[in-house]
Design a protein around this motif. Structure first.
Motif, PDB file in Angstrom:
ATOM      1  N   PRO A  89       0.811  -1.223   0.000  1.00 31.37           N
ATOM      2  CA  PRO A  89       0.000   0.000   0.000  1.00 31.37           C
ATOM      3  C   PRO A  89       0.847   1.277   0.000  1.00 31.37           C
ATOM      4  N   HIS A  90       0.218   2.398  -0.357  1.00 35.83           N
ATOM      5  CA  HIS A  90       0.809   3.735  -0.217  1.00 35.83           C
ATOM      6  C   HIS A  90      -0.293   4.738   0.099  1.00 35.83           C
ATOM      7  N   GLN A 103       6.759   5.848 -15.291  1.00 28.72           N
ATOM      8  CA  GLN A 103       5.487   5.661 -14.597  1.00 28.72           C
ATOM      9  C   GLN A 103       5.325   6.764 -13.553  1.00 28.72           C
ATOM     10  N   TRP A 104       4.122   7.309 -13.440  1.00 30.23           N
ATOM     11  CA  TRP A 104       3.827   8.314 -12.416  1.00 30.23           C
ATOM     12  C   TRP A 104       2.549   7.883 -11.710  1.00 30.23           C
ATOM     13  N   MET A 105       2.679   7.589 -10.425  1.00 29.07           N
ATOM     14  CA  MET A 105       1.530   7.141  -9.646  1.00 29.07           C
ATOM     15  C   MET A 105       1.289   8.090  -8.474  1.00 29.07           C
ATOM     16  N   THR A 106       0.072   8.552  -8.354  1.00 25.03           N
ATOM     17  CA  THR A 106      -0.347   9.375  -7.219  1.00 25.03           C
ATOM     18  C   THR A 106      -1.102   8.480  -6.243  1.00 25.03           C
ATOM     19  N   ALA A 107      -0.494   8.211  -5.096  1.00 21.82           N
ATOM     20  CA  ALA A 107      -1.151   7.344  -4.109  1.00 21.82           C
ATOM     21  C   ALA A 107      -2.331   8.061  -3.469  1.00 21.82           C
ATOM     22  N   GLY A 108      -2.169   9.350  -3.180  1.00 24.93           N
ATOM     23  CA  GLY A 108      -3.267  10.112  -2.585  1.00 24.93           C
ATOM     24  C   GLY A 108      -3.814   9.446  -1.339  1.00 24.93           C
ATOM     25  N   ARG A 109      -5.144   9.287  -1.295  1.00 28.28           N
ATOM     26  CA  ARG A 109      -5.794   8.758  -0.085  1.00 28.28           C
ATOM     27  C   ARG A 109      -5.498   7.283   0.155  1.00 28.28           C
ATOM     28  N   GLY A 110      -4.958   6.610  -0.846  1.00 26.49           N
ATOM     29  CA  GLY A 110      -4.525   5.238  -0.607  1.00 26.49           C
ATOM     30  C   GLY A 110      -4.870   4.272  -1.713  1.00 26.49           C
ATOM     31  N   LEU A 111      -3.908   3.425  -2.046  1.00 29.84           N
ATOM     32  CA  LEU A 111      -4.148   2.328  -2.973  1.00 29.84           C
ATOM     33  C   LEU A 111      -3.106   1.253  -2.735  1.00 29.84           C
ATOM     34  N   ILE A 112      -3.357   0.095  -3.325  1.00 30.20           N
ATOM     35  CA  ILE A 112      -2.421  -1.030  -3.285  1.00 30.20           C
ATOM     36  C   ILE A 112      -1.889  -1.209  -4.694  1.00 30.20           C
ATOM     37  N   HIS A 113      -0.576  -1.404  -4.822  1.00 36.21           N
ATOM     38  CA  HIS A 113      -0.040  -1.669  -6.156  1.00 36.21           C
ATOM     39  C   HIS A 113       1.101  -2.672  -6.085  1.00 36.21           C
ATOM     40  N   ALA A 114       1.408  -3.227  -7.238  1.00 29.93           N
ATOM     41  CA  ALA A 114       2.534  -4.153  -7.388  1.00 29.93           C
ATOM     42  C   ALA A 114       3.370  -3.687  -8.563  1.00 29.93           C
ATOM     43  N   GLU A 115       4.694  -3.838  -8.433  1.00 30.40           N
ATOM     44  CA  GLU A 115       5.642  -3.489  -9.488  1.00 30.40           C
ATOM     45  C   GLU A 115       6.566  -4.683  -9.685  1.00 30.40           C
ATOM     46  N   VAL A 116       6.304  -5.442 -10.713  1.00 30.58           N
ATOM     47  CA  VAL A 116       7.061  -6.672 -10.965  1.00 30.58           C
ATOM     48  C   VAL A 116       7.522  -6.675 -12.420  1.00 30.58           C
ATOM     49  N   SER A 117       8.358  -7.625 -12.743  1.00 28.79           N
ATOM     50  CA  SER A 117       8.821  -7.744 -14.122  1.00 28.79           C
ATOM     51  C   SER A 117       7.796  -8.486 -14.964  1.00 28.79           C
ATOM     52  N   GLN A 140       1.760  11.986  13.180  1.00 32.58           N
ATOM     53  CA  GLN A 140       1.793  10.586  13.577  1.00 32.58           C
ATOM     54  C   GLN A 140       0.381  10.014  13.641  1.00 32.58           C
ATOM     55  N   ALA A 141      -0.585  10.842  14.024  1.00 34.71           N
ATOM     56  CA  ALA A 141      -1.975  10.386  14.073  1.00 34.71           C
ATOM     57  C   ALA A 141      -2.462   9.999  12.681  1.00 34.71           C
ATOM     58  N   GLU A 142      -2.048  10.737  11.660  1.00 35.42           N
ATOM     59  CA  GLU A 142      -2.438  10.410  10.286  1.00 35.42           C
ATOM     60  C   GLU A 142      -1.781   9.112   9.813  1.00 35.42           C
ATOM     61  N   ILE A 143      -0.594   8.841  10.298  1.00 40.07           N
ATOM     62  CA  ILE A 143       0.061   7.562   9.982  1.00 40.07           C
ATOM     63  C   ILE A 143      -0.724   6.408  10.600  1.00 40.07           C
ATOM     64  N   ARG A 144      -1.107   6.566  11.857  1.00 42.44           N
ATOM     65  CA  ARG A 144      -1.895   5.515  12.513  1.00 42.44           C
ATOM     66  C   ARG A 144      -3.213   5.298  11.778  1.00 42.44           C
ATOM     67  N   GLN A 145      -3.837   6.376  11.325  1.00 44.53           N
ATOM     68  CA  GLN A 145      -5.089   6.262  10.589  1.00 44.53           C
ATOM     69  C   GLN A 145      -4.884   5.541   9.272  1.00 44.53           C
ATOM     70  N   ASP A 170      -6.883   2.287   8.175  1.00 46.38           N
ATOM     71  CA  ASP A 170      -7.691   2.267   6.960  1.00 46.38           C
ATOM     72  C   ASP A 170      -7.266   1.134   6.029  1.00 46.38           C
ATOM     73  N   TYR A 171      -5.969   0.908   5.942  1.00 44.59           N
ATOM     74  CA  TYR A 171      -5.472  -0.198   5.105  1.00 44.59           C
ATOM     75  C   TYR A 171      -5.961  -1.538   5.638  1.00 44.59           C
ATOM     76  N   GLN A 172      -5.860  -1.717   6.949  1.00 44.73           N
ATOM     77  CA  GLN A 172      -6.292  -2.975   7.557  1.00 44.73           C
ATOM     78  C   GLN A 172      -7.802  -3.192   7.398  1.00 44.73           C
ATOM     79  N   PHE A 173      -8.553  -2.104   7.337  1.00 47.11           N
ATOM     80  CA  PHE A 173     -10.010  -2.206   7.193  1.00 47.11           C
ATOM     81  C   PHE A 173     -10.445  -2.246   5.727  1.00 47.11           C
ATOM     82  N   GLY A 174      -9.487  -2.357   4.809  1.00 45.25           N
ATOM     83  CA  GLY A 174      -9.819  -2.543   3.394  1.00 45.25           C
ATOM     84  C   GLY A 174     -10.215  -1.291   2.647  1.00 45.25           C
ATOM     85  N   LYS A 175      -9.856  -0.115   3.173  1.00 41.40           N
ATOM     86  CA  LYS A 175     -10.260   1.138   2.528  1.00 41.40           C
ATOM     87  C   LYS A 175      -9.331   1.568   1.387  1.00 41.40           C
ATOM     88  N   PHE A 176      -8.324   0.761   1.095  1.00 43.51           N
ATOM     89  CA  PHE A 176      -7.415   1.070  -0.025  1.00 43.51           C
ATOM     90  C   PHE A 176      -7.806   0.311  -1.283  1.00 43.51           C
TER      91      PHE A 176
END
Length: 284
Positions: free
Chosen positions: A59-60, A92-106, A264-269, A273-279
């Motif tokens: 995630p990011h 490649q240019w990716m804006t993570a913004g509020r959150g997403l999951i991505h993979a970068e593989v060959s 730090q509070a935003e990091i915890r959030q 959010d990632y654990q709750f599937g919001k990404f």
């Protein structure tokens, strides 16, 4: 002309069998606001039937990634539904913004056939007002990116974002930034106007260049003083550099793992959010 404040040598931090050098952040330099992180992978040659890049789903939030593919390729996939394979010379240019999951593989082709690989990934901070913006992704192949030559074709500029003379970069950024890859033949020279008050990102990817009379070899990041409105560069060997500049945000920076926020509070959030599937959901 701007003067050099310090030169930062990239440190070696391999990831699995991937050669990786990291000049930013370092013990002496936390960021060049808003440029916050750079990994330089390769140059190395992969054999046939290799495992390729090791960056599976992760995630990011709160930042952007710009990926420079000098050799090899990257297959991108994210939870926003974007997929692409970008080959050598592409960006490649990716804006993570509020959150997403991505993979970068060959790609399957690269893993089967092998070959040279050299890839750099630069992280850009997002201002607080854009931390939770909608995620987005753009990938362009080499021939789709604005390019032009200088100094009797001894300097070739790949203009990623921003403007250089009448040339306009190929990626529309959410905030003002200049970003380029510059390929220089030995003896090639260029100068670039940079507004006072903007921070400069300057990394030597390959070869050797002379800046303000000082020779800088590859895998070094130059930190400039903000005491002039231009820089001048000469290649003493064939060279490749990444050159960027932008106004600093001058905001608090809290970076932890894949998240870059202001508190730090935003990091915890972000972790919650990632654990709750919001990404978004991930499907192989």
């Amino acid at each position: 002309m701007r003067t050099i404040k310090e030169i930062h040598k990239a440190s070696y931090h391999p990831i699995a069998d991937l050669i990786t050098y990291n000049p930013l952040p370092s013990p002496k330099l936390r960021q060049i606001d808003p440029f916050i992180f750079l990994n330089h992978h390769g140059l190395q040659t992969y054999p046939k039937n290799n495992n390729g890049l090791p960056f599976g789903p992760h995630p990011h939030r709160g930042m952007e990634t710009v990926t420079f593919i000098l050799e090899g390729d990257i297959m991108h996939k994210d939870s926003g539904g974007h997929e692409s394979v970008i080959d050598a010379g592409g960006i490649q240019w990716m804006t993570a913004g509020r959150g997403l999951i991505h993979a970068e593989v060959s790609s399957k082709k690269f893993k089967k056939e092998g070959g040279d690989l050299e890839i750099l990934q630069l992280w850009l901070n997002l201002p607080a007002r854009l931390k939770m913006t909608e995620p987005r992704y753009f990938g362009l192949q080499k021939d789709e990116i604005t390019h032009f030559n200088l100094d009797d074709d001894r300097v070739k500029v790949q203009l990623i974002a921003g403007e250089w003379g009448e040339n306009i970069g190929s990626f529309d950024s959410l905030w003002p930034i200049f970003l380029s890859t510059i390929f220089m033949n030995k003896g090639g020279k260029f100068s670039k106007d940079i507004p006072m008050g903007e921070n400069v990102f300057f990394y030597v990817v390959r070869g050797k260049v002379k800046v303000m009379g000082e020779e800088i070899p590859f895998r070094n990041l130059i930190e400039f003083n903000n005491d002039g409105d231009s820089i001048a560069v000469e290649a003493t060997e064939d060279a490749v550099i990444i050159l960027g500049h932008a106004k600093p945000f001058n905001e608090p920076l809290v970076a932890q793992g894949p998240f870059v926020m202001n508190t730090q509070a935003e990091i915890r959030q972000a972790y919650q959010d990632y654990q709750f599937g919001k990404f978004g959901s991930w499907q192989d």
